[in-house]
Design an enzyme around this catalytic site. Structure first.
Site, PDB file in Angstrom:
ATOM      1  N   LEU A 148       0.820  -1.214   0.000  1.00 33.10           N
ATOM      2  CA  LEU A 148       0.000   0.000   0.000  1.00 33.10           C
ATOM      3  C   LEU A 148       0.852   1.262   0.000  1.00 33.10           C
ATOM      4  O   LEU A 148       0.449   2.297  -0.526  1.00 33.10           O
ATOM      5  CB  LEU A 148      -0.924   0.017   1.224  1.00 33.10           C
ATOM      6  N   GLY A 149       2.016   1.191   0.627  1.00 33.83           N
ATOM      7  CA  GLY A 149       2.888   2.360   0.710  1.00 33.83           C
ATOM      8  C   GLY A 149       4.200   2.004   1.368  1.00 33.83           C
ATOM      9  O   GLY A 149       4.357   0.911   1.912  1.00 33.83           O
TER      10      GLY A 149
ATOM     11  N   PHE B 278      11.801   3.473   6.846  1.00 29.19           N
ATOM     12  CA  PHE B 278      11.978   2.390   7.807  1.00 29.19           C
ATOM     13  C   PHE B 278      10.887   1.325   7.731  1.00 29.19           C
ATOM     14  O   PHE B 278      10.997   0.301   8.393  1.00 29.19           O
ATOM     15  CB  PHE B 278      12.004   2.951   9.235  1.00 29.19           C
TER      16      PHE B 278
ATOM     17  N   LYS C 183       1.827  -2.720   9.003  1.00 27.07           N
ATOM     18  CA  LYS C 183       3.028  -1.893   8.867  1.00 27.07           C
ATOM     19  C   LYS C 183       4.221  -2.746   9.279  1.00 27.07           C
ATOM     20  O   LYS C 183       4.313  -3.179  10.431  1.00 27.07           O
ATOM     21  CB  LYS C 183       2.896  -0.655   9.757  1.00 27.07           C
TER      22      LYS C 183
ATOM     23  N   ASP D 197       1.098  16.802  14.051  1.00 29.80           N
ATOM     24  CA  ASP D 197       1.333  16.775  12.602  1.00 29.80           C
ATOM     25  C   ASP D 197       0.020  16.550  11.860  1.00 29.80           C
ATOM     26  O   ASP D 197      -0.058  15.737  10.933  1.00 29.80           O
ATOM     27  CB  ASP D 197       2.351  15.686  12.244  1.00 29.80           C
TER      28      ASP D 197
END
Length: 489
Positions: free
Chosen positions: A32-33, A37, A55, A148
């Protein structure tokens, strides 16, 4: 971790070859992305058939980059902020080489992609802003500050609901210095608050509010309020608060933005002030939810499911408590038998052996032993809830009590679960699942314990339990109950 995960858009939908299951239950799918890292994959839980995002973090790179503390903080934060408008962390796993974050898969993609096509309609932008404020307010009440916030970190699910993601730059309240402020420079330039640019100390809550203001402007205008090809020139505009609202902005919206993008953090709107604003309040509904079996359950959804069966009973039930109206009315076959405690359960209940605090941030609780029937204990809990206007939810031998007042850390939510100790004895475990600790202690001391002390079971003689791990003073020789202290008392 403070890296940006880049989405992949050109990869095939199907995997070219089957792969081994990750830790025996997750089938990895397409990428997906990716970032410096970590890589994020679509995956499927083969047991539940549920889609998740995993992840995958390279341990060696993290160690070399000195980011272990960041990983630990991100895990802690995601465990702490469980909300319908926040991407959920389901579990964390690790091997010698990799760390796996199993997370909620949000199908709709980034809000940024939607805004990139043009400005949104006012009612759509308002809905997203309301959900954003609900999520961020929830985080702040738990001592978590995102730092953020931007459209790229806001995702949309298949139902068009907003989900806040990427807590890699987030901070927690225990990072505040002695002056009561944060001092780390972080965030995305176009969304960063002027006090962060000043590099003096800042209130992270006010910084998040500024970012929310920039996001609202972008949703409504389709472009940034502070923009310049030269970054330093853009910083000057931010520092001075130089922006103009387009002519299609309503007067109400313009006033709200002027308070959100106030350069003086002391004069900037707070979350309570935002939620009392007339533009914000249009169509706004407080999100009510609870956590059960490690899953988020929406109160509104439950009410809608029951509305058809309850509608005809409203007139006759007008004098009854609201608790009875919200409570599921499925009582076929009576109550099931409570789960039995084995020796390991009893040992874990004893003081000094309870390890639940390692897994549950809201581990405050008490336990008591009773010889009363399960139905009578549940009825007593309902009675207590009715007195203090709490909502009751029941599932088998579990009872959840939820307050209506929005406290400092959200509404007080208490869960009680009943376990069988012997054929004539049960253990009731009471825990705080949400809300303020002081409020919970007041409720237990003033409402729960005094009323439960009088609980008796008619014509039942409790038999002794020969388990040394349980405090002898906690095993009654009569049907009355006795509280077992938890490790948090």
């Amino acid at each position: 971790m403070a890296e940006k995960i880049t989405r992949e858009t050109s990869l095939p939908k199907e995997r070219s070859s089957p792969q081994a299951l990750i830790l025996g239950r997750y089938e990895m799918g397409k990428l997906l992305g990716h970032g410096t890292f970590a890589k994020v994959y679509l995956a499927r839980n083969v047991k539940t058939n549920e889609s998740v995002a995993i992840k995958v973090i390279d341990k060696e790179k993290v160690l070399k980059g000195g980011l272990i503390a960041h990983i630990k903080r991100e895990i802690s934060i995601l465990r702490r902020v469980r909300h319908p408008n926040i991407v959920q962390l389901f579990e964390v796993m690790a091997t010698k080489a990799k760390i796996y974050f199993v997370m909620e898969y949000v199908r709709g993609g980034e809000l940024f992609n939607k805004v990139a096509k043009g400005r949104l309609k006012e009612e759509v932008a308002r809905k997203y802003f309301q959900q954003l404020i609900s999520a961020v307010t929830f985080c702040h009440a738990r001592g978590v500050y995102h730092r953020d916030l931007k459209p790229e970190n806001l995702l949309l699910d298949e139902n068009g609901n907003l989900k806040v993601s990427d807590f890699g730059l987030s901070a927690v309240s225990d990072q505040i210095r002695q002056d009561g402020l944060f001092h780390t420079f972080c965030g995305t330039p176009a969304y960063v608050a002027p006090e962060v640019l000043a590099r003096k100390g800042y209130d992270a809550a006010k910084v998040d509010i500024w970012s929310c203001g920039v996001i609202l402007f972008v949703l409504m205008a389709g472009y940034l309020p502070f923009h310049d090809r030269n970054v330093m020139a853009m910083y000057k505009k931010i520092y001075r608060g130089e922006f103009r609202c387009p002519r299609w902005f309503s007067t109400e919206l313009t006033r709200l933005l002027s308070k959100l993008l106030e350069t003086n953090p002391e004069k900037r709107f707070t979350f309570p002030e935002i939620m009392e604003n007339s533009w914000f309040k249009k169509g706004f509904k407080h999100i009510k939810f609870y956590v059960e079996d490690d899953k988020l359950c929406n109160v509104v959804d439950d009410d809608e499911l029951e509305s058809d069966s309850v509608e005809s009973d409203r007139d006759s039930a007008a004098s009854e408590s609201e608790i009875e109206y919200l409570e599921p009315r499925r009582r076929v076959g009576g109550l099931p038998r409570p789960a039995s405690l084995n020796a390991f359960d009893i040992i874990s209940f004893s003081q000094g052996f309870d390890l639940s605090g390692l897994f549950d941030d809201d581990g405050e609780g008490s336990r008591f032993v009773s010889g009363a029937p399960v139905s009578k204990i549940i009825s007593k809990l309902e009675e207590i809830a009715k007195v203090v206007s709490f909502t009751v939810r029941k599932k088998d031998c579990r009872v959840s009590l939820e307050g209506s007042r929005q406290g400092v850390k959200g509404p007080l939510t208490i869960a009680a679960e009943i376990f069988e100790l012997t054929p004539s004895l049960v253990v009731v475990e009471v825990k705080k699942k949400g809300g303020d600790k002081t409020e919970y202690e007041d409720f237990c001391n003033n409402e729960l314990k005094p009323k439960l002390q009088n609980l008796t079971a008619d014509d039942v003689v409790a038999e002794p339990v020969a388990v040394s791990a349980v405090d002898e003073t906690a095993i009654p020789n009569s049907p009355t109950i006795s509280f077992l202290p938890s490790d948090t008392e």
